[in-house]
Scaffold this motif. Sequence first.
Motif, PDB file in Angstrom:
ATOM      1  N   SER A  22       0.818  -1.223   0.000  1.00 10.43           N
ATOM      2  CA  SER A  22       0.000   0.000   0.000  1.00 10.43           C
ATOM      3  C   SER A  22       0.849   1.270   0.000  1.00 10.43           C
ATOM      4  O   SER A  22       0.377   2.338  -0.366  1.00 10.43           O
ATOM      5  CB  SER A  22      -0.942   0.012   1.211  1.00 10.43           C
ATOM      6  OG  SER A  22      -1.795  -1.104   1.144  1.00 10.43           O
ATOM      7  N   LYS A  23       2.107   1.137   0.427  1.00 12.86           N
ATOM      8  CA  LYS A  23       2.992   2.318   0.438  1.00 12.86           C
ATOM      9  C   LYS A  23       3.432   2.697  -0.973  1.00 12.86           C
ATOM     10  O   LYS A  23       3.933   3.786  -1.193  1.00 12.86           O
ATOM     11  CB  LYS A  23       4.262   2.009   1.255  1.00 12.86           C
ATOM     12  CG  LYS A  23       4.009   1.835   2.739  1.00 12.86           C
ATOM     13  CD  LYS A  23       5.341   1.484   3.404  1.00 12.86           C
ATOM     14  CE  LYS A  23       5.128   1.091   4.858  1.00 12.86           C
ATOM     15  NZ  LYS A  23       6.311   0.436   5.417  1.00 12.86           N
ATOM     16  N   ILE A  24       3.282   1.762  -1.907  1.00 13.47           N
ATOM     17  CA  ILE A  24       3.834   1.991  -3.252  1.00 13.47           C
ATOM     18  C   ILE A  24       2.716   2.365  -4.225  1.00 13.47           C
ATOM     19  O   ILE A  24       1.780   1.581  -4.419  1.00 13.47           O
ATOM     20  CB  ILE A  24       4.563   0.707  -3.743  1.00 13.47           C
ATOM     21  CG1 ILE A  24       5.623   0.301  -2.715  1.00 13.47           C
ATOM     22  CG2 ILE A  24       5.185   0.940  -5.123  1.00 13.47           C
ATOM     23  CD1 ILE A  24       6.249  -1.045  -2.951  1.00 13.47           C
ATOM     24  N   PRO A  25       2.796   3.552  -4.850  1.00 10.12           N
ATOM     25  CA  PRO A  25       1.756   3.925  -5.812  1.00 10.12           C
ATOM     26  C   PRO A  25       1.756   2.918  -6.962  1.00 10.12           C
ATOM     27  O   PRO A  25       2.831   2.545  -7.446  1.00 10.12           O
ATOM     28  CB  PRO A  25       2.204   5.308  -6.315  1.00 10.12           C
ATOM     29  CG  PRO A  25       3.302   5.739  -5.432  1.00 10.12           C
ATOM     30  CD  PRO A  25       3.865   4.546  -4.759  1.00 10.12           C
ATOM     31  N   ARG A  26       0.586   2.472  -7.384  1.00  7.19           N
ATOM     32  CA  ARG A  26       0.573   1.400  -8.387  1.00  7.19           C
ATOM     33  C   ARG A  26      -0.680   1.397  -9.249  1.00  7.19           C
ATOM     34  O   ARG A  26      -1.329   0.357  -9.442  1.00  7.19           O
ATOM     35  CB  ARG A  26       0.796   0.042  -7.715  1.00  7.19           C
ATOM     36  CG  ARG A  26      -0.149  -0.254  -6.590  1.00  7.19           C
ATOM     37  CD  ARG A  26       0.186  -1.599  -5.959  1.00  7.19           C
ATOM     38  NE  ARG A  26      -0.998  -2.225  -5.427  1.00  7.19           N
ATOM     39  CZ  ARG A  26      -1.622  -1.840  -4.328  1.00  7.19           C
ATOM     40  NH1 ARG A  26      -1.184  -0.813  -3.624  1.00  7.19           N
ATOM     41  NH2 ARG A  26      -2.710  -2.477  -3.930  1.00  7.19           N
ATOM     42  N   GLY A  27      -1.024   2.562  -9.748  1.00  7.48           N
ATOM     43  CA  GLY A  27      -2.111   2.621 -10.727  1.00  7.48           C
ATOM     44  C   GLY A  27      -1.694   1.888 -11.985  1.00  7.48           C
ATOM     45  O   GLY A  27      -0.490   1.731 -12.250  1.00  7.48           O
ATOM     46  N   SER A  28      -2.665   1.446 -12.773  1.00  7.48           N
ATOM     47  CA  SER A  28      -2.348   0.718 -14.008  1.00  7.48           C
ATOM     48  C   SER A  28      -1.453   1.583 -14.899  1.00  7.48           C
ATOM     49  O   SER A  28      -1.750   2.753 -15.125  1.00  7.48           O
ATOM     50  CB  SER A  28      -3.639   0.383 -14.748  1.00  7.48           C
ATOM     51  OG  SER A  28      -4.524  -0.252 -13.869  1.00  7.48           O
ATOM     52  N   GLY A  29      -0.358   0.998 -15.382  1.00 10.27           N
ATOM     53  CA  GLY A  29       0.584   1.742 -16.219  1.00 10.27           C
ATOM     54  C   GLY A  29       1.696   2.392 -15.403  1.00 10.27           C
ATOM     55  O   GLY A  29       2.638   2.935 -15.958  1.00 10.27           O
ATOM     56  N   ASN A  30       1.572   2.335 -14.081  1.00  7.24           N
ATOM     57  CA  ASN A  30       2.578   2.948 -13.198  1.00  7.24           C
ATOM     58  C   ASN A  30       3.111   1.872 -12.235  1.00  7.24           C
ATOM     59  O   ASN A  30       3.190   2.062 -11.033  1.00  7.24           O
ATOM     60  CB  ASN A  30       1.915   4.104 -12.420  1.00  7.24           C
ATOM     61  CG  ASN A  30       2.870   4.833 -11.492  1.00  7.24           C
ATOM     62  OD1 ASN A  30       4.067   4.935 -11.765  1.00  7.24           O
ATOM     63  ND2 ASN A  30       2.344   5.329 -10.378  1.00  7.24           N
ATOM     64  N   GLU A  31       3.487   0.706 -12.795  1.00  8.00           N
ATOM     65  CA  GLU A  31       3.833  -0.440 -11.937  1.00  8.00           C
ATOM     66  C   GLU A  31       5.326  -0.669 -11.761  1.00  8.00           C
ATOM     67  O   GLU A  31       5.727  -1.648 -11.136  1.00  8.00           O
ATOM     68  CB  GLU A  31       3.218  -1.730 -12.483  1.00  8.00           C
ATOM     69  CG  GLU A  31       1.704  -1.786 -12.423  1.00  8.00           C
ATOM     70  CD  GLU A  31       1.086  -1.531 -13.773  1.00  8.00           C
ATOM     71  OE1 GLU A  31       1.723  -0.838 -14.597  1.00  8.00           O
ATOM     72  OE2 GLU A  31      -0.035  -2.003 -14.007  1.00  8.00           O
ATOM     73  N   LYS A  32       6.168   0.201 -12.318  1.00  7.29           N
ATOM     74  CA  LYS A  32       7.624  -0.055 -12.258  1.00  7.29           C
ATOM     75  C   LYS A  32       8.096  -0.272 -10.811  1.00  7.29           C
ATOM     76  O   LYS A  32       8.778  -1.244 -10.505  1.00  7.29           O
ATOM     77  CB  LYS A  32       8.356   1.139 -12.908  1.00  7.29           C
ATOM     78  CG  LYS A  32       9.859   1.078 -12.829  1.00  7.29           C
ATOM     79  CD  LYS A  32      10.473   0.267 -13.971  1.00  7.29           C
ATOM     80  CE  LYS A  32      11.995   0.341 -13.986  1.00  7.29           C
ATOM     81  NZ  LYS A  32      12.632  -0.756 -13.267  1.00  7.29           N
ATOM     82  N   LYS A  33       7.660   0.629  -9.901  1.00  5.18           N
ATOM     83  CA  LYS A  33       8.134   0.546  -8.510  1.00  5.18           C
ATOM     84  C   LYS A  33       7.650  -0.716  -7.804  1.00  5.18           C
ATOM     85  O   LYS A  33       8.419  -1.382  -7.123  1.00  5.18           O
ATOM     86  CB  LYS A  33       7.642   1.767  -7.724  1.00  5.18           C
ATOM     87  CG  LYS A  33       8.558   2.942  -7.841  1.00  5.18           C
ATOM     88  CD  LYS A  33       8.255   3.960  -6.747  1.00  5.18           C
ATOM     89  CE  LYS A  33       9.052   5.208  -6.989  1.00  5.18           C
ATOM     90  NZ  LYS A  33       8.248   6.413  -6.876  1.00  5.18           N
ATOM     91  N   ILE A  34       6.365  -1.031  -7.960  1.00  6.76           N
ATOM     92  CA  ILE A  34       5.843  -2.207  -7.259  1.00  6.76           C
ATOM     93  C   ILE A  34       6.449  -3.474  -7.846  1.00  6.76           C
ATOM     94  O   ILE A  34       6.790  -4.410  -7.127  1.00  6.76           O
ATOM     95  CB  ILE A  34       4.277  -2.237  -7.286  1.00  6.76           C
ATOM     96  CG1 ILE A  34       3.722  -3.423  -6.491  1.00  6.76           C
ATOM     97  CG2 ILE A  34       3.702  -2.274  -8.684  1.00  6.76           C
ATOM     98  CD1 ILE A  34       3.842  -3.285  -5.025  1.00  6.76           C
ATOM     99  N   SER A  35       6.635  -3.493  -9.172  1.00  5.12           N
ATOM    100  CA  SER A  35       7.225  -4.656  -9.829  1.00  5.12           C
ATOM    101  C   SER A  35       8.662  -4.852  -9.354  1.00  5.12           C
ATOM    102  O   SER A  35       9.077  -5.970  -9.009  1.00  5.12           O
ATOM    103  CB  SER A  35       7.166  -4.457 -11.347  1.00  5.12           C
ATOM    104  OG  SER A  35       7.773  -5.528 -12.015  1.00  5.12           O
TER     105      SER A  35
END
Length: 312
Positions: A22-35
């Motif tokens: 939940s700390k990591i922003p992860r809207g569709s298309g913005n997944e680099k950090k969570i990945s």
Amino acid sequence: MEKRVLRDIQPQRVMYFFEEISKIPRGSGNEKKISDYIYGWACENGLEAYQDKALNVIIKKPAAPGYEDSEPVMLQAHMDMVCEKNSDSFHDFSKDSVQLKIEGDMISSAVGTTLGADNGIGVAYCMAVLEKSDLKHPALEILLTTEEESTFKGALSVSPELFQAKKLINLDQAVENQILAGSCGGAGVKVLLPLEYEQVCKEKEYKAFQLSVSGLPGGHSGEDIDKGHGSAISLLIRLLYEIKSRHNVQLSHVSAGTSRLAISREAEAEILIYPEQQQEIQDTVEKMMGILKMSIRVSLVIYRLDSRKLTD
Ligand SMILES: [Zn+2]
């Protein structure tokens, strides 16, 4: 020391990973950090892991002792989330963490946004299963995809040769104690209507009003559509239709909803009316509210005519 909101909730490690995600922003298309976070975590924990071009993460865990001859099983979840927020929320989904809070027996967002349990909780379950060393299971193949809430780009780019499993458990299921062994997919329709603008801006004659519908619970367009939550878009359009068929009004602006996967919670329109019509229109709105019999808020408030360019 950092205070963990979900510290006392079971299953503890699942909730721990959900709070981390939940700390990591992860809207569709913005997944680099969570990945990168999940892939890095898997590598650090000595697991066989892959990150592909679409940022999907694939992680493998060998069978527990005694289960080497059992068929491998695939667990699947998606790492992106629907980004919806109330209009008064300053949350920036591209960089802010989702703030969690506990309300009764519900975990929700503390800042008027979607929670991201769809499908953060699925990812958290996968990570907890991968971490736990005393579970009895066959060889596991974990697939965490990207852009599930928008284009399915992640799922469409997966290389099947990376997998041996013939059975898949989809952890993107919203009902407790049920296992989903497939997925129905989805379709979107984009409608473009040619708009005709007309010059009506005679400041002395017309007054601008904002008609807004708010206070609806919203929900997922697939899972909650049968619950009678009401759609702010439908309600606003019904109101506008009634007003337009009874009174001489001009429509200058409509905005409603923020995601096709979320039932709209708020909608607003700007209408131009003759000042003497205000009471009649108010009466029409109230009558409609009586028919709709919903505990929603509808307001008709005067709008500064010079605050927006009304016509093109
Ligand atoms: Zn989902």
